[in-house]
Design an enzyme around this catalytic site. Structure first.
Site, mmCIF file in Angstrom:
data_model
loop_
_atom_site.group_PDB
_atom_site.id
_atom_site.type_symbol
_atom_site.label_atom_id
_atom_site.label_comp_id
_atom_site.label_asym_id
_atom_site.label_seq_id
_atom_site.Cartn_x
_atom_site.Cartn_y
_atom_site.Cartn_z
ATOM 1 N N CYS A 1 0.841 -1.295 -0.081
ATOM 2 C CA CYS A 1 0.016 0.132 0.059
ATOM 3 C C CYS A 1 0.790 1.166 -0.135
ATOM 4 O O CYS A 1 1.671 1.621 1.069
ATOM 5 C CB CYS A 1 -0.956 -0.060 1.156
ATOM 6 S SG CYS A 1 -1.676 1.667 1.403
ATOM 7 N N CYS B 1 -0.616 4.529 2.282
ATOM 8 C CA CYS B 1 -0.798 4.342 3.619
ATOM 9 C C CYS B 1 -0.434 3.042 4.262
ATOM 10 O O CYS B 1 0.654 2.528 3.988
ATOM 11 C CB CYS B 1 -2.267 4.684 4.243
ATOM 12 S SG CYS B 1 -3.711 4.189 3.408
ATOM 13 N N SER B 2 -1.261 2.156 4.794
ATOM 14 C CA SER B 2 -1.044 0.881 5.352
ATOM 15 C C SER B 2 -2.045 -0.120 5.179
ATOM 16 O O SER B 2 -2.463 -0.697 6.272
ATOM 17 C CB SER B 2 -0.447 1.090 6.779
ATOM 18 O OG SER B 2 0.522 2.049 6.880
ATOM 19 N N CYS B 3 -2.897 0.233 3.790
ATOM 20 C CA CYS B 3 -4.070 -0.921 3.611
ATOM 21 C C CYS B 3 -3.401 -2.296 3.953
ATOM 22 O O CYS B 3 -2.406 -2.572 3.206
ATOM 23 C CB CYS B 3 -4.675 -0.393 2.480
ATOM 24 S SG CYS B 3 -5.395 1.153 2.599
#
Lengths: 213, 105, 101
Positions: A117, A120-122
């Site tokens: 991702c 972000c940090s999906c």
């Protein structure tokens, strides 16, 4: 963790053991503790529901996705359903899913999928829990889309030139999980033994499934 | 070229990928539980949280890490919508830091 | 539900709307050409959703597959390598058939 840790005073109410009690309080933690106290005092949350939610979250581990992989390896009909709709396939194994949609990506000798991702940090948290440090690092997020073969080599995966590398930027509303290749020599293994061969990183595309020892 | 979000780092040059496993801290687990509960109770969307994080300065973003960003992004939203008073929160934080203790929460 | 804006396999260009604020189209794919891999469902536009629920209109999300060589002219991997990314319909334009640039 300290071996002989004890409180110098008595608590009048039970609360979960903080396994980091021996660490110094950081500014971030202090900000969080202030927030939590205010939310509780304002009646927005209560301590019991926070603890209950922590316990629910602890059930989200890579073992959940590994169970799906093992089932897909032994049951072609399940695999077909997982490839069509991974969320339904997770629910079928009684894995609670909070994501809007899950997509399974099958690795084959000709195609290697890897997930990142960049924005972000999906991450498919229902199936894998919280992401590992490397996945949320800015270096992994920056480099995986630009030089995936080099990144994978750093993870110990050297893929033949004939194998297509397909990077999946998990940038919006969908979440992904990799279905790794079934290792050789696993014929006749039980589903739970197969699931034990699937490490977390194989579910992101940064490792292969293990061969039985 | 339009303005690039601080979080938009795909393709940028970067160094080594950290490979050490990092254990999730107790307060980080609690933070996740708190924000999970808040997002449903206050009906706050993931994109609102993402947007709040993107309002960090490049410098702030650059030195942040996952749980720090999560906390700061959520605080920004809660100050913004009036759920939490920013001054009261700052005072409470200072008090906790000064005491150095987790026990009075 | 309205008709799906792009068919699987359709060639598309990801445009640069130059829109300030919260968007989910990263810089590195803007201006690049790929093909629709699948329709990913309909969602409230995150560009509005980022400022409170219920503000945005419903938009369609597509999975777009690009050749790495079309994203990075000096891509250090193999010709066949690809990348997939999720793009909302208003960032996509039909692209005439031909060699991707």
């Amino acid at each position: 963790m300290t071996a002989d840790h004890s409180h110098s005073h008595d608590h009048t109410h039970p609360h979960p053991v903080n396994e980091d009690d021996d660490m110094d309080l950081t500014e971030h933690e202090a900000k969080f503790l202030a927030l939590k106290a205010m939310l509780i005092e304002q009646g927005i949350l209560d301590a019991a529901e926070i603890q209950a939610r922590v316990e629910v979250n602890e059930l989200k581990t890579p073992h959940q996705a590994a169970r799906m992989v093992a089932r897909a390896w032994v049951d072609p009909a399940y695999k077909a359903r997982m490839m069509a709709d991974a969320k339904q396939a997770a629910l079928e194994l009684d894995i609670p899913v909070t994501e809007a949609a899950l997509v399974a990506l099958e690795n084959t000798p000709d195609l290697h999928n890897v997930i990142v991702c960049t924005l972000c940090s999906c991450y498919p948290r229902s199936l894998l829990g919280e992401p590992p440090a490397f996945y949320v690092s800015k270096a992994y997020r920056s480099r995986t889309v630009r030089e995936p073969r080099r990144v994978l080599r750093e993870f110990g995966l050297t893929l033949p030139e004939e194998t297509e590398i397909r990077v999946h930027d998990s940038n919006a509303d969908l979440r992904y999980v990799v279905l790794p290749q079934r290792p050789d020599g696993t014929e006749g293994l039980s589903e739970s033994d197969l699931a034990a061969l699937v490490p977390r990183d194989a579910l992101i595309g940064c490792a292969f499934a293990k061969t039985p020892s | 070229m339009s303005t690039r979000l601080v979080s938009d780092i795909g393709g940028k040059p970067a160094g080594d990928i950290p490979r050490e496993e990092r254990r999730q801290l107790f307060w980080e687990k609690q933070l996740i539980a708190v924000v999970n509960l808040l997002s449903s109770k206050l009906d706050i969307t993931l994109d609102e949280f993402r947007r709040a994080v993107e309002e960090m300065s490049e410098e702030e973003y650059g030195r942040s890490y996952l749980y720090g960003r999560r906390l700061d992004g959520w605080l920004r939203l809660l100050f913004e919508n009036g759920t939490i008073d920013a001054d009261a929160h700052a005072a409470r934080t200072a008090q906790i830091l000064a005491s150095g203790s987790r026990d009075h929460v | 539900m309205s008709e799906v804006a792009f068919a699987d396999g359709a060639r598309v260009r990801i445009v640069d709307l130059g829109k300030p604020g919260h968007v989910r189209t990263p810089q590195y794919v803007r201006g690049k050409v790929g093909v629709i891999e699948r329709f990913g469902g309909t969602y409230e536009n995150p560009e509005d959703r980022a400022y409170g629920r219920g503000r945005g209109t419903a938009v369609q999300l597509f999975r777009v597959r690009l050749r790495q060589r079309d994203i990075w002219p000096d891509y250090p991997g193999c010709e066949a390598d690809t990348l997939e990314i999720e793009i909302y319909e208003h960032w996509l334009r039909p692209e005439p058939t031909g060699e991707a640039q």
